[in-house]
Design a protein around this motif. Structure first.
Motif, PDB file in Angstrom:
ATOM      1  N   UNK A  42      38.235  28.615  43.513  1.00 26.38           N
ATOM      2  CA  UNK A  42      37.789  28.948  44.861  1.00 26.38           C
ATOM      3  C   UNK A  42      38.388  30.290  45.291  1.00 26.38           C
ATOM      4  N   UNK A  43      37.653  31.010  46.082  1.00 21.99           N
ATOM      5  CA  UNK A  43      38.150  32.269  46.628  1.00 21.99           C
ATOM      6  C   UNK A  43      39.326  32.078  47.570  1.00 21.99           C
ATOM      7  N   UNK A  44      39.583  30.864  47.973  1.00 25.82           N
ATOM      8  CA  UNK A  44      40.702  30.573  48.875  1.00 25.82           C
ATOM      9  C   UNK A  44      42.008  30.318  48.120  1.00 25.82           C
ATOM     10  N   UNK A  45      41.923  30.192  46.792  1.00 26.39           N
ATOM     11  CA  UNK A  45      43.126  29.903  46.000  1.00 26.39           C
ATOM     12  C   UNK A  45      44.075  31.101  45.994  1.00 26.39           C
ATOM     13  N   UNK A  46      43.560  32.266  45.684  1.00 23.38           N
ATOM     14  CA  UNK A  46      44.407  33.459  45.541  1.00 23.38           C
ATOM     15  C   UNK A  46      45.231  33.755  46.800  1.00 23.38           C
ATOM     16  N   UNK A  47      44.651  33.709  48.006  1.00 22.52           N
ATOM     17  CA  UNK A  47      45.477  33.962  49.193  1.00 22.52           C
ATOM     18  C   UNK A  47      46.603  32.935  49.366  1.00 22.52           C
ATOM     19  N   UNK A  48      46.339  31.692  48.958  1.00 20.76           N
ATOM     20  CA  UNK A  48      47.388  30.669  49.060  1.00 20.76           C
ATOM     21  C   UNK A  48      48.517  30.971  48.081  1.00 20.76           C
ATOM     22  N   UNK A  49      48.149  31.367  46.877  1.00 20.38           N
ATOM     23  CA  UNK A  49      49.153  31.717  45.869  1.00 20.38           C
ATOM     24  C   UNK A  49      49.954  32.935  46.336  1.00 20.38           C
TER      25      UNK A  49
END
Length: 93
Positions: A42-49
């Motif tokens: 998901x494109x939301x994974x990278x910002x969380x990482x």
């Protein structure tokens, strides 16, 4: 006097450390939710990482600043021992 000064430094460090630990925990929970709902890519994974890494980096900087503050209170022999222990711990990780 040395013990009292170190206790003050420790109390300040603990409060700030707890803040970054909480941020990492919250970011991990958020990452878990995204993965569960949308998958690993998901494109939301990278910002969380990125948020997890930011908090980890801030905690590392805080820890080094904390060690420097303690070192300033110590006598030269104590400071050398602290530095040696810190370097050895970093090398083991």
């Amino acid at each position: 006097d040395q013990k009292a000064r170190i206790m003050n430094i420790e109390q300040d460090y603990q409060a700030k450390r707890d803040q970054f630990t909480k941020q990492m925990r919250q970011a991990n929970l958020s990452l878990a939710d995204v993965i569960e709902e949308e998958g690993y890519e998901s494109g939301k994974v990278r910002p969380r990482v990125t948020e997890i890494h930011r908090a980890m980096g801030e905690l590392q900087n805080l820890s080094l600043t904390h060690l420097a503050a303690i070192e300033a209170v110590l006598n030269p022999e104590q400071a050398a021992l602290l530095k040696s222990n810190a370097v050895e711990t970093l090398r083991q990780n």
